[in-house]
Design an enzyme around this catalytic site. Sequence first.
Site, PDB file in Angstrom:
ATOM      1  N   TRP A   1     -11.534  24.996  43.682  1.00 35.41           N
ATOM      2  CA  TRP A   1     -10.433  24.164  44.346  1.00 35.41           C
ATOM      3  C   TRP A   1     -10.040  25.270  45.474  1.00 35.41           C
ATOM      4  CZ3 TRP A   1      -5.237  25.577  45.616  1.00 35.41           C
ATOM      5  CH2 TRP A   1      -4.596  24.233  45.969  1.00 35.41           C
TER       6      TRP A   1
ATOM      7  N   ARG B   1     -10.194  22.020  36.803  1.00 34.35           N
ATOM      8  CA  ARG B   1      -9.434  23.109  37.374  1.00 34.35           C
ATOM      9  C   ARG B   1      -9.835  23.220  38.866  1.00 34.35           C
ATOM     10  NH1 ARG B   1      -7.755  26.981  33.672  1.00 34.35           N
ATOM     11  NH2 ARG B   1      -7.614  28.532  35.365  1.00 34.35           N
TER      12      ARG B   1
ATOM     13  N   LYS C   1      -5.623  21.298  37.611  1.00 31.75           N
ATOM     14  CA  LYS C   1      -4.662  21.242  36.546  1.00 31.75           C
ATOM     15  C   LYS C   1      -3.890  22.641  36.477  1.00 31.75           C
ATOM     16  CE  LYS C   1      -3.389  19.818  32.373  1.00 31.75           C
ATOM     17  NZ  LYS C   1      -2.614  18.405  32.551  1.00 31.75           N
TER      18      LYS C   1
ATOM     19  N   ASN D   1     -11.944  33.383  40.291  1.00 27.89           N
ATOM     20  CA  ASN D   1     -10.577  32.420  40.212  1.00 27.89           C
ATOM     21  C   ASN D   1      -9.484  33.284  40.742  1.00 27.89           C
ATOM     22  OD1 ASN D   1      -8.635  30.605  39.863  1.00 27.89           O
ATOM     23  ND2 ASN D   1      -8.583  30.983  37.847  1.00 27.89           N
ATOM     24  N   GLY D   2      -8.574  32.968  41.854  1.00 31.61           N
ATOM     25  CA  GLY D   2      -7.511  33.676  42.144  1.00 31.61           C
ATOM     26  C   GLY D   2      -7.515  33.875  43.671  1.00 31.61           C
TER      27      GLY D   2
ATOM     28  N   CYS E   1      -9.429  27.766  40.395  1.00 32.98           N
ATOM     29  CA  CYS E   1     -10.800  27.336  40.041  1.00 32.98           C
ATOM     30  C   CYS E   1     -11.327  27.591  38.485  1.00 32.98           C
ATOM     31  CB  CYS E   1     -11.942  28.245  40.982  1.00 32.98           C
ATOM     32  SG  CYS E   1     -11.479  28.247  42.606  1.00 32.98           S
TER      33      CYS E   1
ATOM     34  N   GLU F   1       0.856  11.400  42.233  1.00 35.00           N
ATOM     35  CA  GLU F   1      -0.067  12.375  42.133  1.00 35.00           C
ATOM     36  C   GLU F   1      -1.458  11.625  41.958  1.00 35.00           C
ATOM     37  OE1 GLU F   1       0.972  16.141  39.232  1.00 35.00           O
ATOM     38  OE2 GLU F   1       1.300  13.968  38.286  1.00 35.00           O
TER      39      GLU F   1
ATOM     40  N   LYS G   1       4.250  11.097  38.934  1.00 28.88           N
ATOM     41  CA  LYS G   1       2.835  10.712  38.511  1.00 28.88           C
ATOM     42  C   LYS G   1       2.321   9.816  39.287  1.00 28.88           C
ATOM     43  CE  LYS G   1       2.189  12.843  35.164  1.00 28.88           C
ATOM     44  NZ  LYS G   1       2.935  13.914  36.014  1.00 28.88           N
TER      45      LYS G   1
ATOM     46  N   HIS H   1      23.710   6.797  49.362  1.00 25.54           N
ATOM     47  CA  HIS H   1      24.087   7.752  50.351  1.00 25.54           C
ATOM     48  C   HIS H   1      22.674   8.263  51.059  1.00 25.54           C
ATOM     49  CE1 HIS H   1      27.680   8.859  48.489  1.00 25.54           C
ATOM     50  NE2 HIS H   1      27.124   8.901  47.352  1.00 25.54           N
TER      51      HIS H   1
ATOM     52  N   GLU I   1      10.071  12.261  37.271  1.00 31.69           N
ATOM     53  CA  GLU I   1       8.803  12.469  36.744  1.00 31.69           C
ATOM     54  C   GLU I   1       7.666  11.021  36.892  1.00 31.69           C
ATOM     55  OE1 GLU I   1       5.158  13.615  34.439  1.00 31.69           O
ATOM     56  OE2 GLU I   1       6.607  14.518  35.523  1.00 31.69           O
TER      57      GLU I   1
END
Length: 613
Positions: free
Chosen positions: A74, A27, A608, A100-101, A2, A494, A491, A510, A487
Site C-alpha cells: 500500500w 493490507r 485494512k 511495512n511502515g 503493507c 468506502e 460504508k 442548518h 457509519e
Amino acid sequence: MCGIVAYTGSRGAQQILVEGLKKLEYRGYDSAGVCIQDHKHLGLMRTKGKLVELETALQAGPLAGNVGIGHTRWATHGAPSVMNAHPHTSVDGQIAVVHNGIIENYSIIKIALEKEGVVFKSETDTEVIVHLVHKFYKARTDAGEPGDLAKAVSEALTHLEGAFGIVVVSSYEPGVLVGARRGSPLVLGVGDGEFFLASDVAPIVEHTQKVVYLDDNDMVVLNGTYKITNQANAEVRREVQNIEFSAEQVARGNFEHFMLKEIFEQPYTVLNSMRGRILPEGTAKLNGLNLVNQEMRSIQRVIIAACGTSFYAAKVGEYLIEELSGIPVEVEYASEFRYRNPIITDRTLVFVISQSGETADTLAALREAKQKGATVLGICNVVGSSIARETDGGVYLHAGPEIGVASTKAFTSQVTVLTLIALLMGRMRRTSAEEGMKICKALAKIPDQIKEILLLNDQIKSIAREFKDKENFLFLGRGYNYPVALEGALKLKEISYIHAEGYPAAEMKHGPIALIDSNMPTVVIAPTDALFDKMLSNMQEVKARGGRIIAITDAEADLGKLADYTIVIPKTLHMLTPLLSVVPLQLLAYHVAVMRGCDVDTPRNLAKSVTVE
C-alpha cells in the site's frame, strides 16, 4: 499498511509466499513481489497491480528455493510501480528486504548514502534499509571479519526513525532470515522444522497454530531455530501462543466477497462478544478490564479514542456510558488526540478501540494517555496485538478474523462490548438491577434479530439497484442512530466511491438541506423511540424538496407516504437499536458497490490495518 510474509524450511517457498500474500492482500494491493533464496542466489519477481499479476509472472518464470520473503504494498513513498515494489535489493543484489511502515528520516539517510556512491533505484523510503544493511555487512567483511547478517541488520536499525516491520534475506547466508519490528506488527509462526514471519496470523494459521507475537524493538533470527533479542541485543523469551481461529475462518466459503460473509456472520460474532459476559443479576462480567470495583467507581471522566468505523462505535459507546452510568464521556479521533495536549487526571479512564489492535494513530493515543497517567483499556479483536499488550487491560471482541477492508462485524462487536462496559459501570452507579436485567434480556435477543434482518437481503438488493447510479447520498439519524448514520455513509463511500454524508437529522436544516433534490437519496434511520416524531418532521422537510427517502424503521412505525422505500427491522431498546439499524446500511453499501463494478473487499486507496500515521 503493507503485508509481509516470509518462510524458511524444507518446502518450496514460492507457493507458501504467494498463498500467504493472498491472505494479506487486504493490507495493500498496489504492487507485490517475492524474493527467494536458492543456495547462494536470490531470485526476485515484482509486479505492479494486484496479486494476480505476480501469480501470472511466477507461472511464467517460477523461482526455486525454500527460503524467501514476500510483500504486498500500500503505497506511501512513491507511486505504485515495479521499481517501487518490494522486495528491495542491495547494490550487489545479494541482500533483500521487505518493509511495512514509514522511515521518517529516510531522506537524511538517502543523502548520506548517495554521497558514498549508492545509486537508488526507487522512490521509496524502504530502499535506505537494504543499503544500510549492505553497508554494515560489507564493513565487516572488508575489515577481514566474517559477515554477520543479524549484526548488520541490528546496526542498521539504530539509524532508523519511524515505524517498521522488516524481514531481510541474503545470499551471503543461505537459510537465514532476520526480522525486526518497531511500531509495525510482526508475528513468528513456529512449525515443525519450519518458520514463518508475517504481518498478522492470517498467512500462518494454515501451517501452524503456534505463534510468537514480537514486541517493539525485538529482532528475530531464523536459522534452523529461532532466537529473539531486544534493543540491548540481549536474548529474550517470548511466550508461544496458540491461534484461536482456524484456516477455514479466513476463507471466503460460498460467499462472493469477504464483506458479505462478514455481514452474515454478525449473529454469531455478536453472540461471541457477549458469551459468558452477561450475569443473571443484570450486569456484566469483564475480567480483562483488570480493575477492582472501587477503581471503577472512582472514575470521574471517560475518554474513548478511535479511528474510522471504530470512532463511530465509540460515539454509540459515549451515549451508552453517559446514559447508564452518568459519567461524562468524550470521544476523540485518535489521530488528533496526542497533538492537542489533552487534559488527563488520575481519575480519567481512557478506552482505545481498534479492530486490528495495530492502528498507528490509536497506538499513539494510547501511549500519550499512559504517559499522562491515565488508566488505559483496550477494545480490540486481535489477540496478541500491540494494543492488547500495551494497555492496562481490556476486552477482546472474539469476532474472528475480519478480512474485508470495510469493517462490518467489528462494528457490531465493538458496540456490543461497549454496551457491556456501560452496563457494568452503570450498575455500579445509577442503573437499577431491574433496568440491568431488562437490557440483558434485550441484548440476548439481538443475534436472532440480526438473522431476521439478513432475510431482507433481496429486498435491500432491489433498493440498491434503484439508486446505484446516484453520486450523492445523505444519511440522517438522531440520538443513538446518529453515529449509525455516520457509519452508513462511511460504508457507502468506502466501497462504492459515492459521495455520502452522515448528519444529525436536526442539523440538516442548518446547511445540508440545500443539497436535497430528486437526485440525492436520503437514508433516514427512524425507529419508534422518543425521537420518532422529530424524525417524521425531518422526513417531511426532505419530501417537501423533492427528495427520495429510504427509511430504516421498526414494525411499530407508521411512516405514511413519507418513505419511498422502507426497511423494517425488529423492535428493541432504543440504546440497542444501532446493533440492528446498521445491518441494512451495510447490505445497501455492499450491493450498490457490487452493481457499480467496484472491488468490494479491496477498495481503492484503502488498506485494512492502518499501521502508519
